[in-house]
Design a protein around this motif. Structure first.
Motif, PDB file in Angstrom:
ATOM      1  N   CYS A  51      46.871  45.503  19.368  1.00 15.89           N
ATOM      2  CA  CYS A  51      46.739  44.442  20.388  1.00 15.89           C
ATOM      3  C   CYS A  51      45.284  44.251  20.817  1.00 15.89           C
ATOM      4  O   CYS A  51      44.943  43.245  21.444  1.00 15.89           O
ATOM      5  N   GLU A  68      41.557  41.259  28.428  1.00 19.94           N
ATOM      6  CA  GLU A  68      43.013  41.166  28.474  1.00 19.94           C
ATOM      7  C   GLU A  68      43.614  41.729  27.198  1.00 19.94           C
ATOM      8  O   GLU A  68      43.037  41.597  26.121  1.00 19.94           O
ATOM      9  N   GLU A  97      47.323  41.554  25.251  1.00 18.31           N
ATOM     10  CA  GLU A  97      48.665  40.986  25.211  1.00 18.31           C
ATOM     11  C   GLU A  97      49.576  41.903  24.401  1.00 18.31           C
ATOM     12  O   GLU A  97      49.489  41.965  23.171  1.00 18.31           O
ATOM     13  N   GLU A 124      52.929  41.805  24.282  1.00 16.39           N
ATOM     14  CA  GLU A 124      53.913  40.920  23.666  1.00 16.39           C
ATOM     15  C   GLU A 124      53.852  39.605  24.422  1.00 16.39           C
ATOM     16  O   GLU A 124      53.160  39.490  25.441  1.00 16.39           O
ATOM     17  N   ARG A 125      54.567  38.602  23.939  1.00 16.05           N
ATOM     18  CA  ARG A 125      54.482  37.275  24.566  1.00 16.05           C
ATOM     19  C   ARG A 125      54.883  37.353  26.042  1.00 16.05           C
ATOM     20  O   ARG A 125      55.972  37.828  26.381  1.00 16.05           O
ATOM     21  N   GLY A 126      53.970  36.940  26.925  1.00 12.49           N
ATOM     22  CA  GLY A 126      54.235  36.941  28.359  1.00 12.49           C
ATOM     23  C   GLY A 126      53.910  38.248  29.054  1.00 12.49           C
ATOM     24  O   GLY A 126      53.967  38.322  30.281  1.00 12.49           O
ATOM     25  N   LYS A 127      53.586  39.286  28.287  1.00 13.32           N
ATOM     26  CA  LYS A 127      53.264  40.586  28.891  1.00 13.32           C
ATOM     27  C   LYS A 127      51.793  40.888  28.627  1.00 13.32           C
ATOM     28  O   LYS A 127      51.433  41.391  27.560  1.00 13.32           O
ATOM     29  N   ILE A 128      50.960  40.562  29.605  1.00 13.48           N
ATOM     30  CA  ILE A 128      49.505  40.685  29.434  1.00 13.48           C
ATOM     31  C   ILE A 128      48.942  41.667  30.462  1.00 13.48           C
ATOM     32  O   ILE A 128      49.270  41.595  31.656  1.00 13.48           O
ATOM     33  N   HIS A 167      45.590  43.070  32.407  1.00 14.15           N
ATOM     34  CA  HIS A 167      44.215  42.722  32.780  1.00 14.15           C
ATOM     35  C   HIS A 167      43.493  44.035  33.080  1.00 14.15           C
ATOM     36  O   HIS A 167      43.888  44.775  33.996  1.00 14.15           O
ATOM     37  N   ASN A 217      45.451  45.639  36.027  1.00 13.49           N
ATOM     38  CA  ASN A 217      46.119  44.594  36.835  1.00 13.49           C
ATOM     39  C   ASN A 217      45.774  44.724  38.317  1.00 13.49           C
ATOM     40  O   ASN A 217      46.632  44.629  39.202  1.00 13.49           O
TER      41      ASN A 217
END
Length: 494
Positions: A347, A364, A366, A368-372, A374, A396
């Motif tokens: 990733c 950032e 990622e 998986e899709r939508g799970k990011i 920071h 985060n």
């Protein structure tokens, strides 16, 4: 090889068999790998059903005249078989050699885009396209397109700068015609020599490579045989050994495991046979494989292997995982251990993975899709007694910290006694490395030549043998310990 060719052909694939080129077909003094040798080998490959005949010039030894001789002879012998030539540009003569191959009848020659070409890579694509323009060999490729393509890879290459060959290698070198080091190995060997403290002795390593090749019988040096020659060369330089000294002391030296296994026959019988009496002195009573190694291997139960992998690593085992574990069990296990420890590092961007973030840098990830996630790198703590540093970061928006081993600092903190060469019972590390296995304990009776421990350094394993017969008085290392050259491993009382 025949089995693979038949399977690929039966599956509807294109079969391309390669002749590995070494020596110099234009030199009457180099007759082990003569023009006749290559023509006979090509006869066998064509009879076996190859669709394309490849000349694999792995060290970039083809000069214009030998190129004309070899390709011309193959074209005359096989007028309808496509000929493909692969080379490297270590000496700088790759463009001239590939143009000579094309003139002699080669259908395909390998090149590299300009920004990735030269030295141990392939000859320049732009140079060959430009030289062929307006001739019967005109490629029809517009130079402007080559330039655009090159510009893209110039940027991409910058991301891998820490691993670039130019970190240690600054130019090509025509001494490859003497040492015959393959292009794919040359930079690895250079980097390996630096890592093992032999960076300032690379000239000696290259000379030792020539001598090691002669010791092993003048091999066709391509993976894995090239690695065996390289391992022996570095072993010779690390221990200040000449070819004559290696031959004389072959029965008592602790050779790299790859050299021992080669002489046992683990990769087959080389053209011309094994060198004697060198082989017998190294192997002593060790078992030998006569003939093709695969013929005596037990069958591989892929189903049982897959079930074992699923039991160890979960159900997300792919067919590629099974093949990796079958061919490279140690490497596969190390990979699974790494991913279990560090998670899905794929990733991360290339630069972050290779270099790590700079202090105060935000990035950032990622998962998986939508799970990011920071993340912001904040600071590094001081080194503690365990060789660790506390790394502070924001995840985060929340302050977090983790202890990370500083492997460089740990190496500097460590002190290990050196073996005194004047005392025969003191066994020192023949080269820097990590202890994989200690085979004896204090009080054990050992014979001269008996394996004592196994070291590993940069993919090179070395079995350290006892120089004398006696009793183990003290063991100074443990598994996973990191050693420098001549660090004391154990003491034997005669």
């Amino acid at each position: 090889m025949l089995l693979g060719m038949e399977a690929a052909g039966a599956a509807g694939g294109v079969v391309e068999a390669a002749i590995s080129y070494t020596g110099d077909v234009s030199d009457p003094m180099r007759q082990k790998y003569s023009l006749d040798y290559y023509l006979k080998l090509a006869d066998e490959l064509v009879k076996a059903g190859t669709h394309i005949l490849c000349i694999k010039d792995m060290a970039g030894l083809l000069k214009p005249e030998p190129s004309k001789l070899l390709v011309g002879a193959l074209r005359d012998r096989f007028p309808d078989v496509p000929i493909h030539v692969h080379t490297h540009d270590t000496a700088g003569a790759g463009v001239a050699a590939m143009l000579a191959c094309a003139e002699a009848g080669a259908d395909v020659v390998d090149v590299a885009v300009d920004s990735m070409a030269g030295m141990t890579s392939q000859p320049s694509m732009g140079a060959i396209v430009a030289c062929a323009k307006g001739t019967k060999l005109d490629t029809g490729i517009a130079l402007e397109k080559v330039f655009d393509y090159s510009e893209y890879w110039e940027v991409a290459r910058g991301l891998y700068a820490p691993f670039d060959c130019t970190a240690t290698m600054k130019s090509g070198n025509a001494d490859v015609y003497e040492n015959e080091i393959p292009g794919g190995q040359y930079t690895n060997l250079h980097f390996q020599a630096h890592s093992m403290g032999l960076g300032n002795k690379f000239k000696e390593v290259k000379k030792a490579y020539t001598e090691a090749n002669k010791l092993l019988g003048d091999l066709i040096k391509v993976t894995p045989s090239s690695k065996i020659v390289g391992d022996l060369a570095q072993f010779m330089v690390q221990n200040n050994l000449t070819r004559a000294e290696v031959e004389e002391r072959a029965d008592e030296l602790s050779f790299p495991l790859s050299v021992v296994e080669f002489l046992q026959g683990f990769i087959g019988i080389p053209h011309g046979g094994f060198p004697e009496p060198f082989r017998s002195k190294v192997l002593k009573s060790l078992p030998r494989i006569e003939g093709r190694p695969g013929a005596s291997l037990p069958p591989m139960d892929f189903k049982a292997l897959e079930e074992g992998l699923r039991a160890s690593h979960g159900d997300e085992i792919t067919p590629e995982d099974v093949m990796s574990a079958a061919m490279y069990p140690k490497v596969f296990q190390e990979f699974k251990d790494f991913t279990a420890n560090f998670g899905p590092v794929d990733c991360l961007s290339t630069r972050l993975f290779l270099d790590g973030p700079k202090i105060a840098e935000e990035f950032e990830v990622e998962l998986e899709r939508g799970k990011i996630l920071h993340i912001k790198a904040l600071a590094l703590g001081d080194l503690n007694k365990a060789g660790q540093r506390e790394v502070f970061f924001e995840l985060n928006g929340q302050l977090r910290s983790v202890l990370v081993k500083d492997t460089v600092a740990m190496k500097e903190m460590k002190f290990h006694p050196k073996a005194q060469k004047s005392i025969k019972g003191q066994v020192g590390a023949p080269m820097p490395g990590k202890v994989l296995e200690v085979k004896v304990e204090v009080g054990a009776k050992v014979e001269k030549g008996q394996p004592l421990c196994v070291l590993s350094a940069m993919k090179m394993e070395t079995v350290v043998n006892s120089p004398v017969t006696g009793t183990v008085k003290a063991v100074h290392v443990t598994t996973d310990a990191s050693l420098e050259g001549d660090d004391l491993i154990l003491e034997i009382e005669e």
